[in-house]
Scaffold this active site. Structure first.
Site, PDB file in Angstrom:
ATOM      1  N   ASP A 299      27.407  31.600  39.789  1.00  0.00           N
ATOM      2  CA  ASP A 299      27.396  32.527  38.660  1.00  0.00           C
ATOM      3  C   ASP A 299      28.151  33.779  39.081  1.00  0.00           C
ATOM      4  OD1 ASP A 299      25.532  32.613  35.900  1.00  0.00           O
ATOM      5  OD2 ASP A 299      26.327  34.556  36.565  1.00  0.00           O
TER       6      ASP A 299
ATOM      7  N   ASP B  26      34.607  33.432  40.494  1.00  0.00           N
ATOM      8  CA  ASP B  26      35.102  33.349  39.122  1.00  0.00           C
ATOM      9  C   ASP B  26      35.719  31.970  38.967  1.00  0.00           C
ATOM     10  OD1 ASP B  26      36.530  33.460  36.758  1.00  0.00           O
ATOM     11  OD2 ASP B  26      37.661  35.262  37.271  1.00  0.00           O
TER      12      ASP B  26
ATOM     13  N   ASN C 208      29.633  24.526  33.376  1.00  0.00           N
ATOM     14  CA  ASN C 208      28.788  25.102  32.330  1.00  0.00           C
ATOM     15  C   ASN C 208      29.160  26.546  31.991  1.00  0.00           C
ATOM     16  OD1 ASN C 208      26.049  25.387  30.793  1.00  0.00           O
ATOM     17  ND2 ASN C 208      25.994  27.012  32.342  1.00  0.00           N
TER      18      ASN C 208
ATOM     19  N   TYR D 215      36.267  30.195  20.707  1.00  0.00           N
ATOM     20  CA  TYR D 215      35.260  29.358  21.358  1.00  0.00           C
ATOM     21  C   TYR D 215      35.403  27.893  20.936  1.00  0.00           C
ATOM     22  CZ  TYR D 215      30.477  27.764  22.514  1.00  0.00           C
ATOM     23  OH  TYR D 215      29.386  27.082  22.996  1.00  0.00           O
TER      24      TYR D 215
ATOM     25  N   LYS E 171      36.280  24.765  23.381  1.00  0.00           N
ATOM     26  CA  LYS E 171      35.351  23.651  23.525  1.00  0.00           C
ATOM     27  C   LYS E 171      35.967  22.327  23.062  1.00  0.00           C
ATOM     28  CE  LYS E 171      31.768  25.677  25.351  1.00  0.00           C
ATOM     29  NZ  LYS E 171      31.452  25.419  26.767  1.00  0.00           N
TER      30      LYS E 171
ATOM     31  N   THR F 208      20.024  30.173  24.090  1.00  0.00           N
ATOM     32  CA  THR F 208      20.675  30.849  25.207  1.00  0.00           C
ATOM     33  C   THR F 208      21.017  32.271  24.795  1.00  0.00           C
ATOM     34  OG1 THR F 208      22.938  30.264  24.563  1.00  0.00           O
ATOM     35  CG2 THR F 208      21.736  28.657  25.891  1.00  0.00           C
TER      36      THR F 208
END
Length: 298
Positions: free
Chosen positions: A39, A65, A92, A163, A167, A197
């Protein structure tokens, strides 16, 4: 407690400091895997590692990163250095910069495409090169990559053009990578999860209300941990015959999302005239499946 499918295997989970990624890291550790918890927020990753270690598991922090080329290479190196091998890569990591297309800035577009799409490619490329070298050396891997797409990428989502595009690219990258890496003992699949989330809770009051945990203690369909069992299975040796597929996961429901494929057609056998095509297009669209509606469309 069921049989541990990933005993002794080594997994990288990106974006694992919170939300779905954190749930994946905890689930892999509980299933016997050693985990690199990646992370960008090192403190968040460290807290997950502490939780895993406290439960008797094995994990290390990585704060690279994932969209940085050298950082993605170091992430793979961390797994090999700390645990001697790499078996599983779970991509993820990501974030959102929601805006309607006509209001979106170049930076908002670039940032989301970079972290989601390039962040998947960079880690996949370096892990794939590691497994290819193993295969060519005569040590055929039984490796697994699990990417993270989204319903937005499969069907579109109003106000999330950056986004959704990233995706959708990840879904296509999954199919591409499955074809290219299969000969090296690597399967590549993707999930399109629906869960509570930080990203979904920040997507407006209506979405937050839909995603909220039930107050009566009944099954929490939006718990991020609901997504992880399929990811853990896809990371295991049991899943070796499954590759190039995208699964939607929500609560206790798992479904396969079929990608672009030919359906209805009309073949004249020669070049069409533009004036002929109105009724032809109308006919084949009548025979074709009805597209899924775009999220948020009126």
């Amino acid at each position: 407690m069921g049989t541990k499918l990933n005993e002794g295997r080594v997994a990288i989970v990106t974006g694992a400091g919170q939300g779905i990624g954190r749930a994946h890291a905890l689930a892999f550790a509980a299933d016997g895997a050693r985990v690199v918890v990646n992370d960008f927020a090192a403190d968040a990753a460290g807290a997950v590692v502490e939780e895993i270690v406290a439960a008797g598991g094995s994990a290390v922090v990585d704060s690279a990163d994932v969209a940085d080329w050298d950082g993605a290479a170091r992430l793979v190196d961390t797994a090999v250095r700390e645990f001697g091998r790499l078996d599983i890569l779970v991509n993820n990591a990501g974030f959102v910069r929601d805006r309607m297309l006509v209001s979106m800035s170049e930076d908002e577009w670039d940032a989301v495409i970079r972290v989601h799409l390039k962040g998947h490619f960079a880690t996949l490329r370096h892990a794939g090169a590691y497994w290819r070298a193993q295969s060519k050396a005569g040590d055929q891997p039984q490796a697994r990559i699990v990417n993270t797409s989204s319903g937005a990428g499969l069907y579109g989502s109003v106000g999330q053009g950056n986004y959704a595009s990233a995706k959708a690219g990840i879904a296509a990258l999954t199919v591409q990578a499955a074809a290219e890496l299969g000969g090296y003992g690597v399967t590549v699949n993707a999930i399109a999860p629906a869960a509570r989330t930080q990203m979904t809770m920040g997507a407006g009051e209506a979405m937050a209300a839909q995603m909220a945990a039930p107050a009566d203690g009944s099954f929490d369909a939006m718990d991020p941990a609901n997504v992880s069992p399929l990811v853990v299975w896809l990371g295991s040796l049991e899943s070796g015959s499954v590759t190039g597929r995208v699964f939607e996961v929500e609560g206790g429901k798992i479904s396969v999302a079929d990608g672009w494929q030919r359906s209805a057609e009309s073949d004249k056998g020669s070049r069409w005239e533009p004036s002929e095509l109105g009724p032809v297009v109308e006919e084949i669209l009548t025979k074709a499946p009805v597209p899924m509606p775009v999220y948020g469309a009126r």
